[in-house]
Design a protein around this motif. Structure first.
Motif, PDB file in Angstrom:
ATOM      1  N   GLY A 160       0.724  -1.152   0.012  1.00 25.84           N
ATOM      2  CA  GLY A 160      -0.141   0.041  -0.088  1.00 25.84           C
ATOM      3  C   GLY A 160       0.811   1.122  -0.102  1.00 25.84           C
ATOM      4  O   GLY A 160       2.195   1.374  -0.039  1.00 25.84           O
ATOM      5  N   PHE A 161       0.001   2.454   0.043  1.00 24.12           N
ATOM      6  CA  PHE A 161       0.630   3.630  -0.115  1.00 24.12           C
ATOM      7  C   PHE A 161       0.560   4.530   1.340  1.00 24.12           C
ATOM      8  O   PHE A 161      -0.330   4.144   1.899  1.00 24.12           O
ATOM      9  CB  PHE A 161       0.168   4.410  -1.080  1.00 24.12           C
ATOM     10  CG  PHE A 161       0.457   3.640  -2.435  1.00 24.12           C
ATOM     11  CD1 PHE A 161       1.553   3.565  -3.244  1.00 24.12           C
ATOM     12  CD2 PHE A 161      -0.618   2.995  -3.188  1.00 24.12           C
ATOM     13  CE1 PHE A 161       1.595   2.799  -4.260  1.00 24.12           C
ATOM     14  CE2 PHE A 161      -0.530   2.227  -4.246  1.00 24.12           C
ATOM     15  CZ  PHE A 161       0.822   1.949  -4.861  1.00 24.12           C
ATOM     16  N   ILE A 162       1.142   5.798   1.393  1.00 22.57           N
ATOM     17  CA  ILE A 162       0.937   6.516   2.531  1.00 22.57           C
ATOM     18  C   ILE A 162      -0.342   6.980   2.633  1.00 22.57           C
ATOM     19  O   ILE A 162      -1.050   7.335   1.465  1.00 22.57           O
ATOM     20  CB  ILE A 162       1.884   7.609   2.731  1.00 22.57           C
ATOM     21  CG1 ILE A 162       1.845   8.587   1.713  1.00 22.57           C
ATOM     22  CG2 ILE A 162       3.389   7.029   3.035  1.00 22.57           C
ATOM     23  CD1 ILE A 162       2.705   9.758   1.926  1.00 22.57           C
ATOM     24  N   THR A 163      -1.044   7.049   3.561  1.00 20.89           N
ATOM     25  CA  THR A 163      -2.359   7.512   3.786  1.00 20.89           C
ATOM     26  C   THR A 163      -2.282   8.887   4.627  1.00 20.89           C
ATOM     27  O   THR A 163      -3.440   9.510   5.123  1.00 20.89           O
ATOM     28  CB  THR A 163      -3.395   6.567   4.298  1.00 20.89           C
ATOM     29  OG1 THR A 163      -2.983   6.141   5.838  1.00 20.89           O
ATOM     30  CG2 THR A 163      -3.703   5.473   3.545  1.00 20.89           C
ATOM     31  N   THR A 164      -1.063   9.200   5.224  1.00 20.31           N
ATOM     32  CA  THR A 164      -1.143  10.347   6.050  1.00 20.31           C
ATOM     33  C   THR A 164       0.027  11.168   5.719  1.00 20.31           C
ATOM     34  O   THR A 164       0.888  10.486   4.992  1.00 20.31           O
ATOM     35  CB  THR A 164      -0.966   9.935   7.649  1.00 20.31           C
ATOM     36  OG1 THR A 164       0.184   9.311   7.792  1.00 20.31           O
ATOM     37  CG2 THR A 164      -2.056   9.334   8.387  1.00 20.31           C
ATOM     38  N   ASP A 165       0.289  12.329   5.962  1.00 25.28           N
ATOM     39  CA  ASP A 165       1.413  13.259   5.377  1.00 25.28           C
ATOM     40  C   ASP A 165       2.570  12.872   6.383  1.00 25.28           C
ATOM     41  O   ASP A 165       2.811  12.277   7.459  1.00 25.28           O
ATOM     42  CB  ASP A 165       1.260  14.738   6.090  1.00 25.28           C
ATOM     43  CG  ASP A 165      -0.326  15.296   5.471  1.00 25.28           C
ATOM     44  OD1 ASP A 165      -0.440  15.267   4.482  1.00 25.28           O
ATOM     45  OD2 ASP A 165      -1.020  16.039   6.112  1.00 25.28           O
ATOM     46  N   VAL A 166       3.640  12.841   5.320  1.00 23.15           N
ATOM     47  CA  VAL A 166       4.965  12.501   5.778  1.00 23.15           C
ATOM     48  C   VAL A 166       5.514  13.584   6.342  1.00 23.15           C
ATOM     49  O   VAL A 166       6.137  14.587   5.739  1.00 23.15           O
ATOM     50  CB  VAL A 166       5.908  11.780   4.744  1.00 23.15           C
ATOM     51  CG1 VAL A 166       7.320  11.311   5.339  1.00 23.15           C
ATOM     52  CG2 VAL A 166       4.966  10.603   4.322  1.00 23.15           C
ATOM     53  N   LEU A 167       5.880  13.674   7.739  1.00 19.44           N
ATOM     54  CA  LEU A 167       6.319  14.783   8.688  1.00 19.44           C
ATOM     55  C   LEU A 167       7.543  14.942   9.217  1.00 19.44           C
ATOM     56  O   LEU A 167       7.638  13.626  10.003  1.00 19.44           O
ATOM     57  CB  LEU A 167       5.087  15.204   9.652  1.00 19.44           C
ATOM     58  CG  LEU A 167       3.702  15.627   8.890  1.00 19.44           C
ATOM     59  CD1 LEU A 167       2.615  15.847   9.859  1.00 19.44           C
ATOM     60  CD2 LEU A 167       3.599  16.665   7.777  1.00 19.44           C
ATOM     61  N   VAL A 168       8.363  15.557   9.255  1.00 17.90           N
ATOM     62  CA  VAL A 168       9.545  15.655  10.213  1.00 17.90           C
ATOM     63  C   VAL A 168       9.125  16.564  11.269  1.00 17.90           C
ATOM     64  O   VAL A 168       9.143  17.553  11.121  1.00 17.90           O
ATOM     65  CB  VAL A 168      10.824  16.252   9.261  1.00 17.90           C
ATOM     66  CG1 VAL A 168      12.231  16.341   9.937  1.00 17.90           C
ATOM     67  CG2 VAL A 168      11.001  15.343   7.908  1.00 17.90           C
ATOM     68  N   GLN A 169       9.453  15.653  12.439  1.00 17.54           N
ATOM     69  CA  GLN A 169       9.068  16.505  13.728  1.00 17.54           C
ATOM     70  C   GLN A 169      10.080  16.064  14.699  1.00 17.54           C
ATOM     71  O   GLN A 169      10.091  15.360  15.516  1.00 17.54           O
ATOM     72  CB  GLN A 169       7.835  16.253  14.188  1.00 17.54           C
ATOM     73  CG  GLN A 169       7.164  16.881  15.325  1.00 17.54           C
ATOM     74  CD  GLN A 169       7.443  18.555  15.423  1.00 17.54           C
ATOM     75  OE1 GLN A 169       8.552  18.911  15.789  1.00 17.54           O
ATOM     76  NE2 GLN A 169       6.191  19.198  15.433  1.00 17.54           N
ATOM     77  N   PRO A 170      11.321  17.054  14.843  1.00 17.06           N
ATOM     78  CA  PRO A 170      12.137  16.669  15.746  1.00 17.06           C
ATOM     79  C   PRO A 170      11.900  17.433  17.163  1.00 17.06           C
ATOM     80  O   PRO A 170      12.581  17.076  18.015  1.00 17.06           O
ATOM     81  CB  PRO A 170      13.483  17.236  15.214  1.00 17.06           C
ATOM     82  CG  PRO A 170      12.998  18.350  14.385  1.00 17.06           C
ATOM     83  CD  PRO A 170      11.415  18.089  13.919  1.00 17.06           C
ATOM     84  N   GLY A 171      10.729  18.131  17.208  1.00 19.37           N
ATOM     85  CA  GLY A 171      10.347  18.733  18.414  1.00 19.37           C
ATOM     86  C   GLY A 171      11.122  20.036  18.291  1.00 19.37           C
ATOM     87  O   GLY A 171      11.689  20.522  19.288  1.00 19.37           O
ATOM     88  N   TYR A 172      10.394  20.656  17.399  1.00 17.84           N
ATOM     89  CA  TYR A 172      10.899  22.187  17.377  1.00 17.84           C
ATOM     90  C   TYR A 172      10.442  23.169  18.385  1.00 17.84           C
ATOM     91  O   TYR A 172       9.424  22.931  19.027  1.00 17.84           O
ATOM     92  CB  TYR A 172      10.382  22.979  15.996  1.00 17.84           C
ATOM     93  CG  TYR A 172      10.790  22.379  14.727  1.00 17.84           C
ATOM     94  CD1 TYR A 172      12.003  22.720  14.246  1.00 17.84           C
ATOM     95  CD2 TYR A 172       9.917  21.582  13.985  1.00 17.84           C
ATOM     96  CE1 TYR A 172      12.329  21.975  12.982  1.00 17.84           C
ATOM     97  CE2 TYR A 172      10.142  20.798  12.734  1.00 17.84           C
ATOM     98  CZ  TYR A 172      11.292  21.338  12.358  1.00 17.84           C
ATOM     99  OH  TYR A 172      11.964  20.654  11.087  1.00 17.84           O
TER     100      TYR A 172
END
Length: 514
Positions: free
Chosen positions: A241-253
């Protein structure tokens, strides 16, 4: 920072410490890194964070100018390249350097990960190398690939053909998926250092599949590659399958110098004051009109009204009042574009995943037919609402509109039952379907993944947004087709760098439609 041909492991780790203002540093002494600092789990978080910067800040900025999302505010000097497309070898050249630096970090993880007990990290790095390399190929065409990242052993790497590199992308992604599935069940998965999927390897497989679909669709109009593309996309039919949610970079800004969301820090506010660049550009009249004329509720989530109560954008190359005044609509604070200092950095949207599937089905590459394509098309629109309506963690209560997604999405559909760019059932042929898919993808990517929007325009010629009035191009659409190779590569690798490259005539291999 150094030319990619001269990068050593130490230089790569130095980029971790210096390239992002010491955010998430992994070295105590970048000039004498310890063995611990070479462990993949220590390097992964920073590598992913840098990719987020490159995609969401650097490439998105360039793409948003050239893809018709942004124009220059009046009274602001500079922006000659953005206004006229008269590029030089130093225009955006740091994108090349920083991406190769990032690639070297991933290369260390891929190389050393399995032996050090980090096979999942190595597979993630392999996927992200494809992501980075595609950004480079899509802007430059032929690039160093098979001889890149070799350090002192190859200081003047050869340039590989872009089409050959693209084919190897699929091989590398298949390898990464196989490697993920082959890891023994008892092996520990990545933890907090995986600042995208938090160790969910199923999502990494889906991301790899979606990246494969993007790569294959990107080259799907090249006549000689038609059978190859069909065959490879067909294999995805039985994939995971494929992604169904946004691919997000979250290091804890954090609201601290060097640790904020890079887009917010550049275009809204530093921890101390409003960002200078806040008043230098704004949305174009064209892109604002696409929301306004379609009664699109996303408009109010992206922009604020001008002082006369209307939504007013800028015309590329035209003189306009300064954005600092109330005569022009600016991006909404804590809205869909300017989300907040602690908002994650998107590198691929769920909306893009759905629109890629819609195109693949409408063109017969994936099963599902017109009905399946229509479902994916509508899911792509809704996913765009979700992204633009999702607040940053620090967003004030009065800006939190996530609960309005379904009602506003249904309002949008109901207001456009006769609109061929919104209602899937009005499409009468393949060209109409592609036009509306790319149109809705364009609206979803506005100022978020502008680099992808720019590539999709070059691939499809949709949508027909106006170029700058000051364009120096002789092309019918008055737009460029690529970036120029950077000056330091011209200076250090002159025997291998392609010659005669022009930003208006030297197309990337997949750019075959006019």
């Amino acid at each position: 920072m150094k030319n990619i041909a001269k990068l050593f492991v130490v230089a790569s780790l130095l980029s971790v410490a210096t390239g992002c203002e010491s955010f998430l540093d992994v070295n105590t002494n970048p000039n004498n890194p310890s063995l611990e600092s070479l462990q993949p789990n220590f390097v992964l978080a920073q590598s992913l964070k840098v990719t987020g910067d490159l995609s969401y800040n650097t490439l998105n900025t360039y793409g948003s100018w050239v893809a018709g999302y942004w124009a220059q505010a009046g009274g602001v000097n500079g922006y000659g390249e953005e206004r006229t497309y008269t590029y030089t070898a130093i225009y955006n050249q740091d994108f090349w350097r920083d991406t190769y630096d990032n690639l070297k970090d991933y290369d260390i993880i891929e190389r050393d990960g399995p032996a050090a007990g980090y096979p999942y990290h190595a597979a993630i790095a392999k996927i992200m190398k494809v992501f980075d390399y595609q950004m480079l190929v899509d802007e430059y065409g032929d690039i160093p690939y098979t001889q890149a990242l070799q350090g002192a052993s190859v200081i003047t790497p050869k340039y590989d053909k872009a089409e050959d590199i693209y084919k190897d992308f699929i091989v590398k992604l298949d390898e990464a998926i196989t490697e993920i599935k082959a890891v023994p069940a008892a092996t520990a998965k990545p933890g907090t250092e995986d600042i995208i999927f938090r160790g969910d390897m199923n999502n990494w497989v889906k991301f790899a599949n979606t990246l494969k679909l993007r790569i294959l669709i990107r080259q799907s109009f090249v006549p000689t590659l038609n059978d190859y593309v069909k065959s490879e996309i067909a294999k995805l039919q039985s994939s995971d399958g494929f992604i169904t949610t946004d691919v997000l970079v979250q290091p804890g800004y954090l609201q601290t110098t060097g640790k904020q969301n890079p887009f917010w820090n550049r275009y809204r506010a530093t921890p101390a004051a409003d960002a200078t660049a806040r008043n230098y550009q704004a949305g174009t009249q064209y892109v604002i009109d696409q929301y306004k004329n379609n009664n699109d509720p996303r408009l109010a989530q992206l922009y604020v009204r001008a002082n006369d109560g209307t939504y007013k954008g800028l015309i590329p190359g035209d003189q306009a009042p300064p954005l600092g005044g109330p005569a022009i609509s600016r991006w909404k604070d804590y809205g869909g574009i300017l989300k907040g200092f602690d908002a994650p950095s998107p590198i691929m949207l769920a909306a893009e995943s759905y629109f890629l599937q819609a195109e693949a089905k409408s063109r017969g590459f994936l099963s599902g037919g017109d009905s399946g394509a229509g479902t994916d098309f509508n899911n792509g629109i809704r996913a765009s609402f979700v992204y633009f309506y999702t607040p940053a963690p620090s967003a004030p209560a009065d800006s939190r509109v996530l609960g309005q997604v379904d009602s506003d999405y249904q309002t949008y559909l109901a207001a456009n039952t006769n609109n061929p760019m919104v209602n899937w059932s009005t499409a009468s042929n393949r060209a109409d379907k592609l036009d509306k898919i790319i149109y809705q993808k364009y609206l979803a990517m506005n100022s978020v993944t502008g680099g992808e929007a720019w590539s999709e325009y070059r691939r499809t010629t949709y949508p027909k947004f106006p170029a700058s009035l000051e364009s120096a191009s002789s092309r019918a659409d008055k737009l460029p087709v690529r970036l120029l190779y950077p000056q330091y590569e011209i200076s250090t690798n002159p025997e291998n760098i392609p010659s005669g490259v022009n930003q208006f005539t030297s197309k990337i291999f997949w750019d075959v439609l006019d």
